[in-house]
Design an enzyme around this catalytic site. Sequence first.
Site, PDB file in Angstrom:
ATOM      1  N   HIS A   1      -6.536  -5.053 -12.893  1.00  0.00           N
ATOM      2  CA  HIS A   1      -6.622  -5.951 -14.052  1.00  0.00           C
ATOM      3  C   HIS A   1      -8.054  -6.379 -14.314  1.00  0.00           C
ATOM      4  CE1 HIS A   1      -7.387  -9.514 -11.547  1.00  0.00           C
ATOM      5  NE2 HIS A   1      -6.508  -9.004 -10.705  1.00  0.00           N
TER       6      HIS A   1
ATOM      7  N   ARG B   1      -1.672 -11.162 -15.463  1.00  0.00           N
ATOM      8  CA  ARG B   1      -3.024 -10.622 -15.626  1.00  0.00           C
ATOM      9  C   ARG B   1      -3.025  -9.096 -15.598  1.00  0.00           C
ATOM     10  NH1 ARG B   1      -2.660 -13.152 -10.579  1.00  0.00           N
ATOM     11  NH2 ARG B   1      -3.445 -12.059  -8.741  1.00  0.00           N
TER      12      ARG B   1
ATOM     13  N   GLU C   1      -0.384  -8.542  -6.259  1.00  0.00           N
ATOM     14  CA  GLU C   1      -1.540  -8.722  -5.390  1.00  0.00           C
ATOM     15  C   GLU C   1      -1.084  -9.181  -4.004  1.00  0.00           C
ATOM     16  OE1 GLU C   1      -4.179  -8.074  -4.124  1.00  0.00           O
ATOM     17  OE2 GLU C   1      -5.791  -8.980  -5.291  1.00  0.00           O
TER      18      GLU C   1
ATOM     19  N   HIS D   1      -3.568  -4.704  -8.833  1.00  0.00           N
ATOM     20  CA  HIS D   1      -4.538  -5.646  -8.276  1.00  0.00           C
ATOM     21  C   HIS D   1      -5.392  -4.982  -7.206  1.00  0.00           C
ATOM     22  CE1 HIS D   1      -2.122  -8.789 -10.269  1.00  0.00           C
ATOM     23  NE2 HIS D   1      -1.150  -7.949  -9.983  1.00  0.00           N
TER      24      HIS D   1
END
Length: 201
Positions: free
Chosen positions: A9, A58, A85, A155
């Site tokens: 991202h 995100r 993440e 991520h």
Amino acid sequence: MAILVLMRHGQSVWNLENKFTGWVDVELSDKGKEEAKKAGDQLKGLHFDYAYSSALKRAQETLQIALDEAEINNIPTKFDRALNERMYGDLQGLNKAETAKKFGDEQVHIWRRSYDVAPPNGESLKDTADRVIPYFESEIVPKIKDGKNIIIAAHGNSLRALVMFLEKMSPEEIIKFEIATGVPRLYELDSNLHVLKVKNL
């Protein structure tokens, strides 16, 4: 042959504030939105059959901005927290510099950069890989073996787990490997998942 693109991202508002983010669902910063648009520009001319993202906005926002910019429309998309993440536990929301003052530079470095040491109540990179890789193998690998092109927006740590798997890196190699925000990494793979070519776009 299939194409797989891994895309971290764009910069988030907590990246900007130097905070541990983990599973906290923060948005992209203005710079992050620009990074996502630039990524989309790099994706122009590519074809994708399926798109994947984590459950965090995100990554989802980066994916949408990039696909819109690349004029890639109407591809089946799945969101799954298996691609989230790394969970930073008690460090989530803390400023990284303040955390280093509190716990010491060496301890924070171990939490951030070791392969199998987790922060308090959080995940290590190994823990992250233990949920990312089974999802990848069950959900995505069959499509790659069928010659389908895939894009994954996720991520830094969930993607490092995939890079380690695809490129057969050791724990020592992967902890030194950095993935920049908003820079697509393209793999050409054969039906046995061997990497024929890899490059950052």
